[in-house]
Design a protein around this motif. Structure first.
Motif, PDB file in Angstrom:
ATOM      1  N   ASP A  50      47.980  45.357  38.643  1.00 17.29           N
ATOM      2  CA  ASP A  50      46.841  46.562  38.526  1.00 17.29           C
ATOM      3  C   ASP A  50      45.687  45.847  38.701  1.00 17.29           C
ATOM      4  OD1 ASP A  50      45.697  48.510  40.093  1.00 17.29           O
ATOM      5  OD2 ASP A  50      46.067  49.790  39.338  1.00 17.29           O
ATOM      6  N   ILE A  51      45.419  44.473  38.532  1.00 14.60           N
ATOM      7  CA  ILE A  51      44.081  43.807  37.961  1.00 14.60           C
ATOM      8  C   ILE A  51      42.523  44.103  38.902  1.00 14.60           C
ATOM      9  CG2 ILE A  51      43.741  41.948  37.281  1.00 14.60           C
ATOM     10  CD1 ILE A  51      46.016  42.029  35.352  1.00 14.60           C
ATOM     11  N   ASP A  52      42.274  44.020  37.944  1.00 13.10           N
ATOM     12  CA  ASP A  52      40.121  44.344  39.142  1.00 13.10           C
ATOM     13  C   ASP A  52      40.524  42.800  39.238  1.00 13.10           C
ATOM     14  OD1 ASP A  52      37.741  44.080  39.919  1.00 13.10           O
ATOM     15  OD2 ASP A  52      37.049  44.749  38.122  1.00 13.10           O
ATOM     16  N   PRO A  53      40.210  42.732  40.598  1.00 15.66           N
ATOM     17  CA  PRO A  53      40.184  41.877  40.980  1.00 15.66           C
ATOM     18  C   PRO A  53      39.526  40.116  40.447  1.00 15.66           C
ATOM     19  CG  PRO A  53      40.596  42.892  42.718  1.00 15.66           C
ATOM     20  CD  PRO A  53      40.044  43.522  42.139  1.00 15.66           C
ATOM     21  N   ALA A  54      38.304  41.202  40.524  1.00 11.00           N
ATOM     22  CA  ALA A  54      37.137  39.901  40.181  1.00 11.00           C
ATOM     23  C   ALA A  54      36.913  40.086  38.550  1.00 11.00           C
ATOM     24  CB  ALA A  54      35.321  41.816  39.867  1.00 11.00           C
ATOM     25  N   GLY A  55      38.058  40.285  37.847  1.00  9.87           N
ATOM     26  CA  GLY A  55      38.426  39.696  36.117  1.00  9.87           C
ATOM     27  C   GLY A  55      38.343  38.359  35.948  1.00  9.87           C
ATOM     28  N   PHE A  56      38.139  37.630  34.779  1.00  7.42           N
ATOM     29  CA  PHE A  56      38.556  36.047  35.086  1.00  7.42           C
ATOM     30  C   PHE A  56      39.625  35.843  34.357  1.00  7.42           C
ATOM     31  CE2 PHE A  56      34.071  36.756  35.401  1.00  7.42           C
ATOM     32  CZ  PHE A  56      33.639  35.590  36.480  1.00  7.42           C
ATOM     33  N   THR A  57      40.585  36.730  33.258  1.00  6.05           N
ATOM     34  CA  THR A  57      41.272  36.241  32.634  1.00  6.05           C
ATOM     35  C   THR A  57      42.667  37.520  33.483  1.00  6.05           C
ATOM     36  OG1 THR A  57      40.509  37.174  30.527  1.00  6.05           O
ATOM     37  CG2 THR A  57      40.304  35.108  31.044  1.00  6.05           C
ATOM     38  N   PRO A  58      43.371  37.172  34.093  1.00  6.75           N
ATOM     39  CA  PRO A  58      43.943  38.967  34.615  1.00  6.75           C
ATOM     40  C   PRO A  58      45.847  38.474  33.428  1.00  6.75           C
ATOM     41  CG  PRO A  58      43.955  36.948  36.217  1.00  6.75           C
ATOM     42  CD  PRO A  58      42.791  36.744  35.574  1.00  6.75           C
ATOM     43  N   LEU A  59      45.742  37.285  33.243  1.00  2.19           N
ATOM     44  CA  LEU A  59      47.175  36.770  32.723  1.00  2.19           C
ATOM     45  C   LEU A  59      46.677  36.875  30.898  1.00  2.19           C
ATOM     46  CD1 LEU A  59      48.703  34.307  35.036  1.00  2.19           C
ATOM     47  CD2 LEU A  59      49.356  36.294  34.712  1.00  2.19           C
ATOM     48  N   ALA A  60      45.255  37.631  30.408  1.00  3.03           N
ATOM     49  CA  ALA A  60      45.215  37.615  29.068  1.00  3.03           C
ATOM     50  C   ALA A  60      46.567  38.411  28.195  1.00  3.03           C
ATOM     51  CB  ALA A  60      43.998  38.511  29.032  1.00  3.03           C
ATOM     52  N   GLY A  61      47.398  37.698  27.791  1.00  2.00           N
ATOM     53  CA  GLY A  61      48.318  38.900  27.083  1.00  2.00           C
ATOM     54  C   GLY A  61      49.270  38.677  27.139  1.00  2.00           C
ATOM     55  N   LYS A  62      49.571  37.801  28.485  1.00  2.00           N
ATOM     56  CA  LYS A  62      51.011  37.826  29.020  1.00  2.00           C
ATOM     57  C   LYS A  62      51.306  35.965  28.958  1.00  2.00           C
ATOM     58  CE  LYS A  62      50.329  41.462  32.673  1.00  2.00           C
ATOM     59  NZ  LYS A  62      49.203  41.786  32.229  1.00  2.00           N
TER      60      LYS A  62
END
Length: 239
Positions: A50-62
């Motif tokens: 459930d991440i904002d598609p406009a975000g640049f780092t959807p995998l941060a912390g993963k």
């Protein structure tokens, strides 16, 4: 320790290592596949967490694991999306090139030569393996290894050619016959149909939540499609 690595397959891809990052070289087809791959991955990542598609780092912390990573064509974009990336490949030559390219790109990626069985209980939020399962000695054991590496609540994305007349003509008759794909890359008899791959995942305790085709358009090149006859993606989570 048992391994799903086929030494002949590893040797074949190892000979391509030095040319892996050349978009006009022997891996040119992989460079053309990467944009739709990344589009599909981003869709699935955003939907799953459930991440904002406009975000640049959807995998941060993963943590992300790419099995059969070659010289890192997918690992580097995953790292730029914020993931702590581990890339695993059967060919040490590919890992050497991958490490050198990541260093030049300023990316910290944990590249390892070996098999999925070598992970020894490590867990990853995202597990990917693109165009690899046709090259292993034991698909059942390979899927078990991928599943064992997936963290609870994690996401697995696989891609592979379908075993159809269309794939035989496109990838072997035309692709390898014309030299666009290195000869000996594919064995059509080892291609898996989507239902067969889904059964392997189901038997390993996974549930497929999405199927998508990868087709070729003369005007646009490789595109995501509802047509699974050439090549396809499966996305799965723990059942």
């Amino acid at each position: 320790m048992t391994t799903t690595i086929d030494p002949q397959e590893a040797a074949h891809f190892g000979t391509l290592a030095a040319d892996w990052w050349n978009p006009k070289g022997s891996s040119a087809m992989l460079h053309r596949l990467n944009p739709p791959r990344l589009r599909y991955l981003r869709e699935q990542i955003d939907a799953h967490w459930d991440i904002d598609p406009a975000g640049f780092t959807p995998l941060a912390g993963k943590r992300a694991l790419d099995v059969g990573c070659g010289a890192g064509l997918l690992c580097e974009p995953l790292a730029r999306l914020g993931a702590d990336v581990t890339g695993l490949d059967a060919a040490p030559e590919n890992i050497g090139v991958a490490r050198a390219h990541a260093a030049l790109s300023g990316l910290a990626i944990d590249y390892r030569a070996g098999s999925v069985e070598d992970l020894s209980g490590e867990r990853f939020d995202l597990v990917t393996s693109m165009e690899v399962i046709e090259h292993v000695t034991d698909p059942v054991a390979f899927i078990a290894g991928l599943t064992g590496a997936l963290a609870d609540g994690g996401l697995m994305v696989l891609s592979t050619p379908n075993r159809t007349l269309a794939s035989r003509i496109a990838m072997i008759t035309l692709g390898e016959g014309s030299g666009r794909i290195p000869k000996g890359t594919h064995d059509w008899d080892k291609f898996l149909k989507p239902d067969a791959l889904e059964t392997l995942l189901t038997d390993a305790g996974m549930r497929v939540i999405d199927r998508r085709g990868l087709s070729f358009s003369p005007a646009k090149g490789f595109v995501l499609s509802d047509d699974l006859s050439l090549d396809y993606f499966l996305t799965a989570i723990r059942a």
